[in-house]
Design a protein around this motif. Structure first.
Motif, PDB file in Angstrom:
ATOM      1  N   LEU A   1       0.680  13.452  38.223  1.00  0.00           N
ATOM      2  CA  LEU A   1       1.845  12.972  37.495  1.00  0.00           C
ATOM      3  C   LEU A   1       1.407  12.089  36.325  1.00  0.00           C
ATOM      4  O   LEU A   1       1.861  12.264  35.195  1.00  0.00           O
ATOM      5  N   ARG A   2       0.523  11.154  36.600  1.00  0.00           N
ATOM      6  CA  ARG A   2       0.034  10.236  35.560  1.00  0.00           C
ATOM      7  C   ARG A   2      -0.660  11.023  34.437  1.00  0.00           C
ATOM      8  O   ARG A   2      -0.413  10.780  33.252  1.00  0.00           O
ATOM      9  N   ASP A   3      -1.498  11.977  34.812  1.00  0.00           N
ATOM     10  CA  ASP A   3      -2.212  12.765  33.819  1.00  0.00           C
ATOM     11  C   ASP A   3      -1.245  13.560  32.943  1.00  0.00           C
ATOM     12  O   ASP A   3      -1.400  13.609  31.729  1.00  0.00           O
ATOM     13  N   ALA A   4      -0.231  14.158  33.572  1.00  0.00           N
ATOM     14  CA  ALA A   4       0.753  14.933  32.803  1.00  0.00           C
ATOM     15  C   ALA A   4       1.522  14.026  31.842  1.00  0.00           C
ATOM     16  O   ALA A   4       1.765  14.402  30.684  1.00  0.00           O
ATOM     17  N   ALA A   5       1.893  12.839  32.304  1.00  0.00           N
ATOM     18  CA  ALA A   5       2.626  11.912  31.442  1.00  0.00           C
ATOM     19  C   ALA A   5       1.777  11.485  30.245  1.00  0.00           C
ATOM     20  O   ALA A   5       2.252  11.478  29.100  1.00  0.00           O
ATOM     21  N   VAL A   6       0.537  11.144  30.488  1.00  0.00           N
ATOM     22  CA  VAL A   6      -0.354  10.713  29.404  1.00  0.00           C
ATOM     23  C   VAL A   6      -0.654  11.882  28.460  1.00  0.00           C
ATOM     24  O   VAL A   6      -0.628  11.723  27.238  1.00  0.00           O
ATOM     25  N   ARG A   7      -0.910  13.047  29.021  1.00  0.00           N
ATOM     26  CA  ARG A   7      -1.194  14.215  28.182  1.00  0.00           C
ATOM     27  C   ARG A   7       0.022  14.543  27.313  1.00  0.00           C
ATOM     28  O   ARG A   7      -0.104  14.883  26.138  1.00  0.00           O
TER      29      ARG A   7
END
Length: 138
Positions: free
Chosen positions: A117-123
Motif C-alpha cells: 500500500l505504501r509503495d503504491a501511494a508513493v509511486r
C-alpha cells in the motif's frame, strides 16, 4: 488474510501488469527516459507482487484467479502526461486494493500488504497523483 482479499488483490495485479506493459510501449526510452524507467520499475514491481499473491493463494489451498482475457485501456494515451495520469490512477487503485488487504489480514501478511500500500501511494505521487487522507486521520 482471507483468500477472497488475496484474490481481489491478485486480480488488480494482473490488470496492473497488463497496463504497465501498455504504458511502457507508449513511452519512448530515448525521448522520456525517466518516465520509461519509472514505468519499467512499476511493471517489475507489480509482476513480483502478482507472483507473491499467487503463491499466497496457493498456500491457502485455493486456485489463483487468472488474468482477464482482455482489459480496457485508458484513453487517450498519446502524450507523456496522459501516460503519467494513467499510471497515477493505476497506483491509486492498487493502494485502495491493498488497503482492503490490510483490513483483511494480520501478522506478516498484514505487514506485506502495508508495504505494498505504501509503495503504491508513493509511486502514485511520483507519477503526479494527489496525496489523500489516510484512514483514521480525523
Amino acid at each position: 488474510m482471507t483468500t477472497e482479499a488475496l484474490q481481489t488483490a491478485l486480480e488488480a495485479e494482473h490488470a496492473a501488469v497488463w497496463l504497465y506493459a501498455l504504458l511502457g510501449a507508449r513511452t519512448s526510452a530515448s525521448a522520456e527516459p525517466e518516465l520509461h524507467a519509472a514505468l519499467t520499475s512499476a511493471y517489475v514491481t507489480h509482476r513480483a507482487r502478482r507472483d507473491t499473491l499467487t503463491a499466497l493463494v496457493l498456500d491457502d489451498g485455493a486456485e489463483p484467479v487468472a488474468a482477464a482475457a482482455s482489459y480496457v485501456a485508458p484513453a487517450p494515451l498519446t502524450t507523456a502526461d496522459e501516460v503519467r495520469a494513467a499510471a497515477a490512477d493505476a497506483e491509486a487503485a492498487a493502494a485502495a486494493t491493498y488497503g482492503f488487504l490490510v483490513a483483511s489480514s494480520s501478522g506478516e501478511r498484514r505487514r506485506t500488504a502495508v508495504a505494498a500500500l505504501r509503495d503504491a501511494a508513493v509511486r502514485g505521487l511520483g507519477f503526479g497523483g494527489a496525496a489523500g487522507d489516510l484512514p483514521g486521520g480525523d
